[in-house]
Design an enzyme around this catalytic site. Structure first.
Site, mmCIF file in Angstrom:
data_model
loop_
_atom_site.group_PDB
_atom_site.id
_atom_site.type_symbol
_atom_site.label_atom_id
_atom_site.label_comp_id
_atom_site.label_asym_id
_atom_site.label_seq_id
_atom_site.Cartn_x
_atom_site.Cartn_y
_atom_site.Cartn_z
ATOM 1 N N TYR A 152 -72.497 -45.043 -12.792
ATOM 2 C CA TYR A 152 -72.491 -46.497 -12.970
ATOM 3 C C TYR A 152 -73.788 -46.896 -13.657
ATOM 4 O O TYR A 152 -74.866 -46.453 -13.271
ATOM 5 C CB TYR A 152 -72.398 -47.176 -11.600
ATOM 6 C CG TYR A 152 -72.451 -48.692 -11.628
ATOM 7 C CD1 TYR A 152 -71.429 -49.435 -12.226
ATOM 8 C CD2 TYR A 152 -73.515 -49.379 -11.048
ATOM 9 C CE1 TYR A 152 -71.473 -50.827 -12.227
ATOM 10 C CE2 TYR A 152 -73.562 -50.768 -11.048
ATOM 11 C CZ TYR A 152 -72.538 -51.485 -11.637
ATOM 12 O OH TYR A 152 -72.587 -52.865 -11.637
ATOM 13 N N ASP A 245 -80.634 -42.982 -16.489
ATOM 14 C CA ASP A 245 -80.525 -44.225 -15.743
ATOM 15 C C ASP A 245 -81.066 -43.944 -14.341
ATOM 16 O O ASP A 245 -80.364 -43.416 -13.481
ATOM 17 C CB ASP A 245 -79.080 -44.720 -15.688
ATOM 18 C CG ASP A 245 -78.967 -46.033 -14.924
ATOM 19 O OD1 ASP A 245 -79.950 -46.413 -14.245
ATOM 20 O OD2 ASP A 245 -77.901 -46.673 -14.991
ATOM 21 N N LYS A 273 -84.133 -51.442 -8.799
ATOM 22 C CA LYS A 273 -84.145 -51.246 -7.343
ATOM 23 C C LYS A 273 -85.573 -51.080 -6.775
ATOM 24 O O LYS A 273 -86.244 -52.087 -6.598
ATOM 25 C CB LYS A 273 -83.186 -50.117 -6.976
ATOM 26 C CG LYS A 273 -81.756 -50.548 -7.369
ATOM 27 C CD LYS A 273 -80.615 -49.698 -6.865
ATOM 28 C CE LYS A 273 -79.307 -50.417 -7.142
ATOM 29 N NZ LYS A 273 -78.376 -49.765 -8.026
HETATM 30 C C1 LIG Z 1 -77.651 -50.432 -9.243
HETATM 31 C C2 LIG Z 1 -77.537 -49.689 -10.502
HETATM 32 C C3 LIG Z 1 -77.448 -50.343 -11.751
HETATM 33 C C4 LIG Z 1 -77.306 -51.834 -11.866
HETATM 34 O O1 LIG Z 1 -78.423 -52.516 -11.388
HETATM 35 P P1 LIG Z 1 -78.239 -54.062 -10.956
HETATM 36 O O2 LIG Z 1 -79.630 -54.484 -10.628
HETATM 37 O O3 LIG Z 1 -77.293 -54.063 -9.816
HETATM 38 O O4 LIG Z 1 -77.678 -54.770 -12.147
HETATM 39 C C5 LIG Z 1 -77.447 -49.582 -12.901
HETATM 40 N N1 LIG Z 1 -77.535 -48.232 -12.835
HETATM 41 C C6 LIG Z 1 -77.607 -47.577 -11.673
HETATM 42 C C7 LIG Z 1 -77.724 -46.089 -11.677
HETATM 43 C C8 LIG Z 1 -77.589 -48.280 -10.467
HETATM 44 O O5 LIG Z 1 -77.623 -47.609 -9.315
#
Ligand SMILES: *Cc1c(COP(=O)(O)O)cnc(C)c1O
Length: 437
Positions: A152, A245, A273
């Site tokens: 994701y 990511d 995060k």
């Molecule tokens: C949480 C997450 C996102 C999206 O971040 P948001 O702050 O929720 O938009 C993108 N990539 C990864 C790997 C994530 O865990």
């Protein structure tokens, strides 16, 4: 303690709040996974958190392993973060002007991830990942992006293709509203399938190969030893950029993130995060020569009214400041204890089970053998997971409401919390198994 005395049964207030919320928000929530569609039942309405614990609107206490889906590496409401926020907000929460704290946080990130020579702060991981796609396309003058099933990268159009937990749990292969012409530019293959990557990268001009260095959004899935070095080689040989990511893995799987953990340097990195410590902060970055394509030094446009605001930066500075290598190692040790304890419990109950962790990020599946792909993950016993999830929740342990999400640990979870968690999970697994027929 007698576990059965602690069963959470009263949820009147939560139910009332959710009834109101359903009138105002789709599904009663502002982000889909919170609605519990993956496990059924009434969602958790959070009222308060402190350290390893969270309390719902009815006053029930839980040992929390969701931790706001990753950011709270110091636990809920840590004093260092509260103090920093109280101090900075007296001087104003946002200016839309450069401030010193932005530079301080970028310095702190670069000290741990030296390949992030330059960064741009955003307010969400979605923005960071979306902006990386634009930047990679501009740098390479190519349009295709390769991502992996179960990974994701936020909800931008380009990435809502085989996007893991939220989407998988809802059973949507991708999302209506994403133009087909755009979705076609996102190619996917199975995680850990280097041969497939090699084939695609030699046939299609890829702007970027993008991955979660450890998957957390399709359940917890680790790369094979060859996978990430192999991606680096293929990217170099075919002119694609390698993008990590690390919105979830950053400052969780190792003190210095995936580059430290796997010894491979990506071209571009997305963070989020943990770097906001519970406030809305994300970032993307890499080498100066790449980042200078971004406006105003370059033509690639990307902006944000609240990007890098001092309140959010203070959350990140206090969090990363407290997350020393020693603290990181301490959380890692507690995570290892919990994961081993869960393996022991599953073995005692004779249940197919696999669990793993890297740093303070962990996960488990009810199945035997190593999980290497999202397809493997989907072969786990999801029905048992659901029963286990609810049994754990009734006993005051808050796990992510999906069989396809990683879990987290914080520095506030000590040996006593881990031991108590294992007690309750042992009882919960027994109850979940008893419910089978
Ligand atoms: C949480 C997450 C996102 C999206 O971040 P948001 O702050 O929720 O938009 C993108 N990539 C990864 C790997 C994530 O865990």
């Amino acid at each position: 303690m007698n576990v059965s005395n602690s069963l959470r049964t009263n949820n009147t207030r939560s139910a009332e709040i959710m009834a109101r919320a359903r009138g105002r928000f789709p599904g009663g929530v502002n982000s889909p996974v919170r609605a519990f569609r993956g496990v059924g039942g009434e969602p958790f309405v959070a009222a308060r958190g402190k350290g390893a614990f969270v309390w719902d609107a009815d006053g029930n206490e839980y040992i929390d392993y969701i931790l706001s889906w990753g950011p709270l590496v110091l636990g809920h409401a840590p004093q260092v973060v509260l103090d920093a926020l109280a101090k900075v907000m007296q001087d104003g929460t946002s200016f839309g002007m450069p401030t010193e704290r932005e530079v301080d946080l970028a310095d702190m990130i670069a000290a741990r991830m030296p390949h992030l020579e330059m960064v741009r702060f955003t307010s969400s991981g979605t923005e960071a990942a979306m902006s990386i796609a634009r930047l990679a396309r501009a740098i390479t003058k190519r349009e295709y992006i390769l991502k992996f099933e179960g990974c994701y990268h936020g909800h931008a159009d380009a990435f809502l293709v085989r996007a893991g937990s939220g989407v998988a749990t809802l059973g949507l292969p991708d999302s209506p509203g994403v133009p087909e012409a755009l979705a076609k530019l996102t190619l996917t293959c199975a995680y850990n399938d280097l041969e497939a990557v090699e084939k695609i990268a030699r046939e299609v001009p890829l702007a970027a190969i993008m991955l979660e260095p450890i998957v957390g959004n399709g359940g917890y899935i680790e790369p094979t030893a060859e996978f990430i070095p192999g991606l680096r080689r293929i990217a170099d040989e075919t002119g694609a950029l390698l993008v990590f990511d690390e919105v979830m893995t950053g400052f969780r799987i190792a003190y210095g993130g995936a580059a430290e953990r796997f010894g491979v340097t990506p071209d571009l990195t997305a963070l989020g995060k943990v770097i906001g410590g519970g406030l809305p902060v994300a970032a993307y970055g890499g080498k100066r020569e790449f980042m200078e394509h971004i406006a105003p030094t370059g033509p690639v446009y990307q902006a944000g009214t609240l990007s890098g605001n001092p309140l959010a930066m203070a959350g990140g500075l206090a969090t990363l400041g407290a997350l020393t290598r020693e603290v990181h190692d301490g959380i890692t040790a507690q995570t290892a204890n919990l994961v081993q304890g869960m393996r022991d419990i599953a073995a005692r109950h004779g249940v197919p089970f696999t669990a793993s962790h890297s740093g303070s990020m962990w996960g488990f599946f009810f199945r035997d053998g190593v999980v290497r792909t999202f397809e493997d993950a989907k072969l786990s016993d999801v029905s048992l997971f659901k029963r286990f999830f609810h049994a754990a929740r009734r006993r005051g342990v808050s796990l992510a409401p999906s069989a396809f999400e990683a879990a987290f640990m914080s520095s506030a979870h000590g040996p006593a919390e881990i031991a108590e968690t294992l007690n309750r999970l042992d009882d919960a697994l027994g109850a979940a198994l008893a419910e089978r027929d």
